[in-house]
Structure formats: C-alpha cells, structure tokens
Design a protein around this motif. Sequence first.
Motif, mmCIF file in Angstrom:
data_model
loop_
_atom_site.group_PDB
_atom_site.id
_atom_site.type_symbol
_atom_site.label_atom_id
_atom_site.label_comp_id
_atom_site.label_asym_id
_atom_site.label_seq_id
_atom_site.Cartn_x
_atom_site.Cartn_y
_atom_site.Cartn_z
ATOM 1 N N PRO A 109 0.785 -1.235 0.000
ATOM 2 C CA PRO A 109 0.000 0.000 0.000
ATOM 3 C C PRO A 109 0.819 1.288 0.000
ATOM 4 N N ALA A 110 2.116 1.223 0.242
ATOM 5 C CA ALA A 110 2.967 2.416 0.223
ATOM 6 C C ALA A 110 4.077 2.250 -0.808
ATOM 7 N N GLN A 111 4.547 3.374 -1.309
ATOM 8 C CA GLN A 111 5.633 3.333 -2.284
ATOM 9 C C GLN A 111 6.975 3.099 -1.618
ATOM 10 N N ARG A 112 7.150 3.652 -0.400
ATOM 11 C CA ARG A 112 8.418 3.558 0.316
ATOM 12 C C ARG A 112 8.168 3.084 1.741
ATOM 13 N N TYR A 113 9.168 2.388 2.294
ATOM 14 C CA TYR A 113 9.098 1.905 3.672
ATOM 15 C C TYR A 113 10.380 2.267 4.416
ATOM 16 N N ARG A 114 10.211 2.477 5.714
ATOM 17 C CA ARG A 114 11.358 2.853 6.537
ATOM 18 C C ARG A 114 12.223 1.643 6.878
ATOM 19 N N HIS A 115 11.586 0.558 7.352
ATOM 20 C CA HIS A 115 12.335 -0.628 7.779
ATOM 21 C C HIS A 115 11.530 -1.877 7.439
ATOM 22 N N VAL A 116 12.059 -2.684 6.558
ATOM 23 C CA VAL A 116 11.417 -3.915 6.089
ATOM 24 C C VAL A 116 12.110 -5.116 6.711
ATOM 25 N N TYR A 117 11.316 -6.117 7.107
ATOM 26 C CA TYR A 117 11.880 -7.380 7.571
ATOM 27 C C TYR A 117 11.373 -8.498 6.675
#
Length: 205
Positions: free
Chosen positions: A39-47
């Motif tokens: 749902p978002a174009q960018r993420y801060r921290h992905v696991y």
Amino acid sequence: MNPHATHFQQLYQRDDDPWQVRRRWYEQRKRQLLLASLPAQRYRHVYEPACGNGELTAALAVRAERVTASDVSPTAVKLTRERLARKPGGHAQVSVHCQRVPQDWPLDARFDLIVISEMAYYLSRVDLAQLRDCCINTLTADGVLVLCHWRHPFNDRMLDTTAVHATFDASGSLFRLARHDENDFLLDVWSRSSRSVAQREGLAP
C-alpha cells in the motif's frame, strides 16, 4: 542444526536457485504481484525472514530505507549477500543474518513492512502462533504485513496455506487491505491501520 535448517542448507548447497525464483515466469509474476500489492511506495524498515537467495530482498531494497533479511540456511544468507553486492551501490541499507524464525525473531526492532513468503507452512501450529505474535508485536502503528504461500501439496508442508492465512485473519489486531487468490497461491496484505491506499494518499476520507 535442526532438521529444517539442514534440509534447506543441503538444497542451497546443491543449487543456488532450487525453486527457480529467478528464471520461472510464475515466480517473477508472483513477485511483481506482491510488490504491486504493497500500500505504500516507500518503507522505513522492512523485515523479510526466509529470504532464500535474495531475489525478493533485492526488489524490496529498491523501496526501502532499510531492509533486514534472514534465512535459516547459511548458504542462502551468503547467496543473498552476493546477490545484493551485484547491484549498483551494493544495497548498503540491507543487512542479512542467519536466523531461525520465530525463535530468533528480533523482538527489539520495529518494522513498517514484514514479508512472510513461502515459509509459514513449514511451521508447527505452536510456532505459527508465535510467528503471528512476533509480527504483530514488532509492527509499527501503520505497519503492513504480507503473507504469500503456495497452495498445492508437497512433502515438507506442515500446514495448509488457507489455515496459515486464517490464523493471521483471526488475530483481531490486523485489518486486511488486499487479497489475491489463485489456484496456485494465496497473497494477503494486512495492516495495524485500517486506512486504504486512497486514504493514506489523502484521496478518500
């Protein structure tokens, strides 16, 4: 090394792409559907636990400020690091670790995107419940959780894909944002927030 870890280590030692995630159109298409469902174009921290040889990891890194990836197989971890090193800039924002989940889940971290792809059906029901709790407890307030799993029978499967996803549906702490349902695989996207993509973009109330 536990039996599952030994099994996956042997698979990756024999073949650096045992499920042909780089070559098969099925896998390429599934990966693109998963990425398009975020749902978002960018993420801060992905696991991304169970990262395998890093094909999805590399795609997630393009859309993230930071990615933490892991796999139970040391060879898979090595392959993922090598895959990322071949990209321009080397994806310095990605760290890759050898971990067994849910046992080694980084409970002190917070993620705004967690991707569980093709791994939860290997778990016992007890471990699956622990995995669900780990995901929920480490998601940010607007965090997103993605599950994507093969639906057909195979020898190593412990749980049915529909039952795996239903366990997360029943949590009471997650709102489903999207579902892609095919004969071959099931893809679900949940969030701690009920806001749709349009609401997140300010297009809908």
